[in-house]
Design a protein around this motif. Structure first.
Motif, short mmCIF file in Angstrom:
data_model
loop_
_atom_site.label_atom_id
_atom_site.label_comp_id
_atom_site.label_asym_id
_atom_site.label_seq_id
_atom_site.Cartn_x
_atom_site.Cartn_y
_atom_site.Cartn_z
N ILE A 42 0.82 -1.23 0.00
CA ILE A 42 0.00 0.00 0.00
C ILE A 42 0.85 1.27 0.00
O ILE A 42 0.33 2.36 -0.21
CB ILE A 42 -0.99 0.04 1.18
N LEU A 45 -0.36 4.92 1.44
CA LEU A 45 -1.81 5.13 1.40
C LEU A 45 -2.41 5.34 2.78
O LEU A 45 -3.32 6.15 2.97
CB LEU A 45 -2.50 3.93 0.73
N LEU A 71 1.67 5.72 -3.51
CA LEU A 71 0.29 5.33 -3.24
C LEU A 71 0.04 4.04 -3.98
O LEU A 71 -0.17 4.02 -5.20
CB LEU A 71 -0.68 6.43 -3.68
N SER A 214 -11.86 6.75 -5.51
CA SER A 214 -10.47 6.29 -5.63
C SER A 214 -10.45 4.77 -5.74
O SER A 214 -10.26 4.05 -4.74
CB SER A 214 -9.65 6.73 -4.40
N LEU A 219 -4.46 2.24 -8.05
CA LEU A 219 -3.25 2.39 -7.25
C LEU A 219 -2.46 1.09 -7.13
O LEU A 219 -1.23 1.11 -7.09
CB LEU A 219 -3.62 2.91 -5.85
#
Length: 495
Positions: A42, A45, A71, A214, A219
């Motif tokens: 991650i 994040l 991210l 998002s 990501l």
């Protein structure tokens, strides 16, 4: 089997060593922006929190005006100073004029055929010039003056009809007024009345919400299945289909009116203008129907959500600051004198109104991190190396609260704008609520003409108190995050 295993282990180790040495050579001698510690998979994040613009400001105080975050698998450069913003959006604007491909906006805008999310290149230049020259020129903005005046007057009438002492949901009134202005300007009529109005409002609200979503897959690519399982992909597809069906009907309706010869040049809306442009340029620069629909979607996304946000915050700040409200009311009422209503000609005689609008935008940037950019080649920013393909966030919210640029930055003080040339049009990098450079918002004049008129009419006609006898200084100013930042709780007032 054993022999094969004995061969593969050293081979795999050798490949890893080669990749490590290659990476080391590619980064040798380079100076990268400082980075907070990251977690596997991650990255950073977990450090964004519920209000990314606030979390990133806190991180920038520890790590500097330029930070490199990760991210998920995406490297992200975060700029939190006017100097860094100037470097990105002016000195190296061309290198940073691309947009990253974001899955939800891409699917909602016909493969990023709009202006806001389209990748930098010939197509983007073409559609932006259509918007700037055909839809958003000063002459065109002025041509819709009657629409703005009529719809803001209707808002005043609705509020005036509320029972004495009853709470008025001012947030709802601002949403309704802005939607009605955009509908008339873009589509030629309001989509209101009964079920049609409810359906339109519902999928417009969902559309704006999804633009600010998002997706995990944006990501961390290999986790894209999470968006499918969680229902986000299905929701995006449903809203995209609904809006396409609606806009297809609108375009067909406009073509039928055009064929009948009933179009009045004085009453042209955005769809009329785009269809006219399409017809006139059929052989030289053809414009597809999907481009027309994508540009209309931009008008709704940029014209409703951010406009409502800025008006809502302005009224909230005025109610919290009664002295400022009184100064503004005195100015508006002095200019209007014995007129029943304020009109747009009056606005140019109201410098304090313009200062109030600027101060509200400074404290409450509608899109605090602006729309993300992406670098198209390796470069240096303020002495730090930035690789091609790096996503870029400019924290306009942090810059407009920088104590080295603004005295008492947390205070709502319109007077700071009375004796300065600082404006929001992208020339002063300490104040960039609409962005700057090639990717700056092209609809600033249109948005501000609605904002100024609505606020002037409200303070001209009414004095405001809070519902249930609340005090202005106790007004809840907490935020809710989407593509634009709104007040978390609706603004309930007594007029």
């Amino acid at each position: 089997m054993v022999a094969f295993h004995e061969l593969t282990v050293p081979l795999f180790s050798f490949i890893l060593l080669i990749l490590f040495l290659k990476r080391r050579r590619s980064t040798a001698g380079k100076i990268f922006p400082p980075s907070p510690r990251k977690l596997p998979i991650i990255g950073n994040l977990h450090q964004l929190g519920k209000s990314p613009h606030r979390s990133l400001l806190t991180l920038s105080k520890r790590h500097g005006e330029l930070m490199l975050l990760h991210l998920g698998s995406k490297p992200v450069l975060v700029a939190s100073s006017a100097a860094a913003a100037r470097e990105i959006m002016k000195n190296q604007d061309l290198i940073f004029s691309n947009r990253p491909k974001l899955s939800a906006p891409d699917r909602l805008t016909y493969g990023s055929r709009d202006v806001a999310f389209s990748p930098y290149g010939e197509y983007w230049r073409h559609v932006r010039s259509i918007c700037v020259l055909q839809l958003l020129s000063n002459r065109r903005v002025q041509s819709f003056r009657r629409v703005r005046e009529e719809e803001t007057s209707l808002m005043i009438e609705r509020i005036a009809r509320s029972p004495a002492g009853a709470a008025v949901n001012l947030s709802e009134e601002l949403v309704a007024t802005t939607n009605d202005v955009i509908c008339r300007v873009a589509l030629g009529r309001k989509y209101g009345g009964g079920g049609e109005e409810r359906r339109f409002k519902k999928f417009l609200s969902e559309f704006v919400e999804l633009l600010g979503a998002s997706p995990v897959g944006d990501l961390v690519t290999w986790l894209a299945w999470v968006d499918r399982v969680g229902g986000l992909d299905a929701k995006v597809e449903r809203v995209a289909r609904l809006f396409d069906e609606f806009l297809e009907h609108v375009v067909r309706e406009h073509r039928e009116v055009e064929k009948s010869g009933r179009v009045d040049d004085e009453e042209l809306d955005f769809v009329d203008i785009l269809l006219q442009f399409q017809r006139e340029n059929e052989k030289t620069s053809p414009v597809e129907d999907e481009t027309i629909k994508a540009l209309i979607l931009d008008m709704f996304a940029g014209g409703t959500d951010t406009t409502v946000s800025s008006m809502e915050w302005t009224m909230a700040e005025l109610i919290r600051n009664p002295r400022t409200m009184k100064v503004l009311q005195n100015e508006v009422r002095e200019v209007a004198r014995n007129k029943v209503e304020v009109d747009e000609e009056d606005l140019e005689k109201m410098p304090y109104l313009k200062a109030v609008m600027k101060e509200s935008l400074r404290l409450h940037s509608p899109v605090p991190l602006l729309v993300p950019r992406e670098s198209t080649e390796d470069t240096k920013v303020l002495g730090c190396d930035v690789a091609s393909g790096t996503r870029v966030m400019v924290n306009a919210w942090a810059i407009s609260r920088d104590p080295s640029l603004w005295e008492n930055p947390e205070e709502f003080c319109p007077e700071r704008f009375l004796d300065t040339s600082i404006d929001y049009k992208g020339l002063h990098f300490e104040f960039i609520p609409f962005g700057a450079g090639r990717r700056g918002c092209p609809a600033v004049a249109f948005a501000m003409s609605v904002n100024e008129l609505a606020i002037a009419k409200l303070v001209h006609k009414f004095n405001f108190g809070l519902a249930n006898g609340g005090r202005g200084e106790d007004l809840d100013m907490s935020e809710t995050i989407g593509i634009a930042v709104h007040k978390k709780l609706p603004l309930l007032v007594v007029v």
